[in-house]
Design a protein around this motif. Structure first.
Motif, PDB file in Angstrom:
ATOM      1  N   VAL A 121      40.979  54.523  40.995  1.00 29.50           N
ATOM      2  CA  VAL A 121      40.228  53.364  41.513  1.00 29.50           C
ATOM      3  C   VAL A 121      39.951  53.519  43.027  1.00 29.50           C
ATOM      4  O   VAL A 121      38.631  53.034  43.293  1.00 29.50           O
ATOM      5  CB  VAL A 121      41.185  52.136  41.283  1.00 29.50           C
ATOM      6  CG1 VAL A 121      40.767  50.800  42.147  1.00 29.50           C
ATOM      7  CG2 VAL A 121      41.505  51.904  39.748  1.00 29.50           C
ATOM      8  N   LEU A 127      44.577  48.032  46.483  1.00 24.47           N
ATOM      9  CA  LEU A 127      45.279  48.304  45.536  1.00 24.47           C
ATOM     10  C   LEU A 127      46.625  49.031  45.598  1.00 24.47           C
ATOM     11  O   LEU A 127      47.552  48.730  44.866  1.00 24.47           O
ATOM     12  CB  LEU A 127      44.443  48.952  44.202  1.00 24.47           C
ATOM     13  CG  LEU A 127      45.410  49.073  42.915  1.00 24.47           C
ATOM     14  CD1 LEU A 127      45.721  47.766  42.459  1.00 24.47           C
ATOM     15  CD2 LEU A 127      44.392  49.730  41.928  1.00 24.47           C
ATOM     16  N   LEU A 172      42.884  47.779  37.414  1.00 22.68           N
ATOM     17  CA  LEU A 172      41.776  47.491  37.657  1.00 22.68           C
ATOM     18  C   LEU A 172      40.811  48.581  37.287  1.00 22.68           C
ATOM     19  O   LEU A 172      41.089  49.719  37.256  1.00 22.68           O
ATOM     20  CB  LEU A 172      41.679  47.003  39.255  1.00 22.68           C
ATOM     21  CG  LEU A 172      42.478  46.193  39.656  1.00 22.68           C
ATOM     22  CD1 LEU A 172      42.749  45.838  41.177  1.00 22.68           C
ATOM     23  CD2 LEU A 172      42.597  44.653  38.942  1.00 22.68           C
ATOM     24  N   ASN A 201      30.656  48.874  38.548  1.00 20.95           N
ATOM     25  CA  ASN A 201      31.540  48.108  39.386  1.00 20.95           C
ATOM     26  C   ASN A 201      31.442  48.607  40.879  1.00 20.95           C
ATOM     27  O   ASN A 201      32.517  49.027  41.469  1.00 20.95           O
ATOM     28  CB  ASN A 201      32.973  48.213  38.846  1.00 20.95           C
ATOM     29  CG  ASN A 201      34.049  47.236  39.779  1.00 20.95           C
ATOM     30  OD1 ASN A 201      33.548  46.108  40.105  1.00 20.95           O
ATOM     31  ND2 ASN A 201      34.917  47.522  39.428  1.00 20.95           N
ATOM     32  N   THR A 235      36.476  46.561  43.906  1.00 21.09           N
ATOM     33  CA  THR A 235      37.864  46.575  43.705  1.00 21.09           C
ATOM     34  C   THR A 235      38.729  45.728  44.731  1.00 21.09           C
ATOM     35  O   THR A 235      39.637  45.159  44.306  1.00 21.09           O
ATOM     36  CB  THR A 235      38.275  48.054  43.891  1.00 21.09           C
ATOM     37  OG1 THR A 235      38.049  48.637  45.016  1.00 21.09           O
ATOM     38  CG2 THR A 235      37.942  49.057  42.621  1.00 21.09           C
ATOM     39  N   ASP A 272      38.488  42.516  43.094  1.00 24.95           N
ATOM     40  CA  ASP A 272      39.253  42.537  41.767  1.00 24.95           C
ATOM     41  C   ASP A 272      40.866  42.153  42.320  1.00 24.95           C
ATOM     42  O   ASP A 272      41.661  41.609  41.973  1.00 24.95           O
ATOM     43  CB  ASP A 272      39.334  43.790  41.039  1.00 24.95           C
ATOM     44  CG  ASP A 272      37.817  44.005  40.582  1.00 24.95           C
ATOM     45  OD1 ASP A 272      37.206  42.873  40.180  1.00 24.95           O
ATOM     46  OD2 ASP A 272      37.552  45.099  40.178  1.00 24.95           O
ATOM     47  N   VAL A 273      41.226  43.126  43.420  1.00 24.70           N
ATOM     48  CA  VAL A 273      42.715  42.812  44.041  1.00 24.70           C
ATOM     49  C   VAL A 273      42.949  41.268  44.224  1.00 24.70           C
ATOM     50  O   VAL A 273      43.912  40.761  44.086  1.00 24.70           O
ATOM     51  CB  VAL A 273      42.843  43.966  44.935  1.00 24.70           C
ATOM     52  CG1 VAL A 273      44.047  43.633  45.920  1.00 24.70           C
ATOM     53  CG2 VAL A 273      42.777  45.193  44.911  1.00 24.70           C
ATOM     54  N   VAL A 306      43.451  39.131  41.349  1.00 24.78           N
ATOM     55  CA  VAL A 306      44.607  39.274  40.767  1.00 24.78           C
ATOM     56  C   VAL A 306      45.743  38.768  41.726  1.00 24.78           C
ATOM     57  O   VAL A 306      46.659  37.921  41.050  1.00 24.78           O
ATOM     58  CB  VAL A 306      44.902  40.942  40.625  1.00 24.78           C
ATOM     59  CG1 VAL A 306      46.355  41.128  40.374  1.00 24.78           C
ATOM     60  CG2 VAL A 306      44.108  41.632  39.473  1.00 24.78           C
TER      61      VAL A 306
END
Length: 179
Positions: A91, A96, A129, A136, A140, A143-144, A147
């Motif tokens: 990733v 992350l 992820l 994408n 990330t 995305d983090v 989450v």
């Protein structure tokens, strides 16, 4: 045959007379059904995998009925599994990686909490992820953030709703990866 969240249903109603036939020593035996003049059997080569979340305390009684018929296998969070670590590396997000470390520490706290325990630990699936790529691009960090804000923080609030100090400390720790 895989049944996800098997503990969500009424096992007696779902399986009925089949419940007895899935026992290892009854496989291949015929049973005359009560409501039909037919016989039924479960072949020895049919495997039933029933998955359940042991943290769901409201359904704890189901364990006793199932324990006689199923073998139980505990699946722990795989935060240190080589495959998961390779995924985190792929990733390529320092956020992350930091979140994985925070979740490790949170899991220790959760496991040691008498009101929660090991069954409430946060699983690695929250942290699987998508890798940054053409579909994408650099998503990330977003995305983090998603989450943390919409999955982990609400979970922590639920876990420690009656312990504001533990809740605040855990949320602060989660949010530290977003800075």
């Amino acid at each position: 045959f895989v049944i996800d969240e098997i503990n969500r249903g009424n096992i007696s109603k779902i399986f009925g007379e089949l419940l007895m036939l899935i026992e290892a020593d009854k496989r291949g035996q015929e049973l005359r059904l009560l409501y039909k003049n037919e016989t039924f059997t479960v072949p020895p080569n049919v495997h039933i995998i029933g998955m359940m979340n042991t943290a769901d305390r409201g359904l704890a009684l189901i364990d006793y009925a199932l324990r006689r018929r199923f073998a139980f296998f505990e699946m722990r969070p795989a935060l240190d599994h080589p495959g998961f670590l390779r995924h985190v590396e792929a990733v390529g997000s320092s956020r992350l990686e930091a979140l994985v470390d925070v979740v490790r520490r949170l899991n220790q706290r959760i496991a040691e909490d008498e009101a929660l325990g090991p069954g409430f630990r946060i699983g690695h699936s929250y942290l699987c992820l998508p890798a940054a790529g053409p579909e994408n691009p650099a998503g990330t960090d977003a995305d983090v953030t998603s989450v943390v804000r919409y999955e982990l923080e609400p979970l922590v609030r639920e876990y420690w709703f009656d312990n504001p100090a533990a809740m605040d400390e855990s949320i602060h720790e989660l949010e530290s990866v977003l800075a």
